[in-house]
Design an enzyme around this catalytic site. Structure first.
Site, PDB file in Angstrom:
ATOM      1  CG  LEU A  10      -1.847  -1.161   1.413  1.00  0.00           C
ATOM      2  CD1 LEU A  10      -2.537  -1.092   2.766  1.00  0.00           C
ATOM      3  CD2 LEU A  10      -2.862  -1.180   0.289  1.00  0.00           C
ATOM      4  CG  HIS A  11       0.109   4.709  -2.289  1.00  0.00           C
ATOM      5  ND1 HIS A  11       1.148   4.900  -3.175  1.00  0.00           N
ATOM      6  CD2 HIS A  11      -0.977   4.438  -3.050  1.00  0.00           C
ATOM      7  CE1 HIS A  11       0.714   4.758  -4.405  1.00  0.00           C
ATOM      8  NE2 HIS A  11      -0.577   4.478  -4.367  1.00  0.00           N
ATOM      9  CG  ASP A  12       5.056   3.870   4.377  1.00  0.00           C
ATOM     10  OD1 ASP A  12       4.221   3.525   5.241  1.00  0.00           O
ATOM     11  OD2 ASP A  12       6.271   3.904   4.578  1.00  0.00           O
ATOM     12  CG  ASP A  13      -1.153   8.604   3.767  1.00  0.00           C
ATOM     13  OD1 ASP A  13      -1.782   8.486   4.846  1.00  0.00           O
ATOM     14  OD2 ASP A  13      -1.217   9.624   3.063  1.00  0.00           O
TER      15      ASP A  13
END
Length: 109
Positions: A10-13
């Site tokens: 996943l996007h690291d957010d």
């Protein structure tokens, strides 16, 4: 029964990750039906940080090619996949447009 293990990042957010998890705690009924219709008997997704691991147990006739064909013909699945792509990012090993990557089993007890 066939068994597969797949990986995706996943996007690291943290906000996006939390939203992704919430979506998967409330999967649309049409998505559940499409998974079952493809011959998948059990599907689990595990999360650590921005890494996801999916374990699939499927009937002997299951193929990813047939699942992709069924998904392409299903507008609700396409809507779900477009929504999920907001959170997901392809692994470096992914081919163009590919999300989940089948992992190689290297050990079993």
């Amino acid at each position: 029964m066939k068994k597969y293990c797949l990986a995706l990042d996943l996007h690291d957010d943290p906000t996006l990750i939390a939203e992704y998890i919430t979506h998967h705690q409330n999967v649309w009924p049409e998505i559940r039906k499409s998974i079952e219709a493809a011959g998948i008997k059990n599907l689990e997704i595990y999360n650590i940080g921005n890494r996801l691991i999916m374990i699939i147990e499927a009937e002997a006739h299951f193929t990813f090619e047939e699942k992709a064909k069924l998904d392409a013909e299903n507008p609700k699945v396409q809507e779900w996949e477009a929504l999920m792509w907001k959170f997901q990012k392809a692994l470096p090993q992914a081919k163009s447009g590919e999300k989940w990557i089948v992992m190689e089993k290297i050990f079993q007890l």
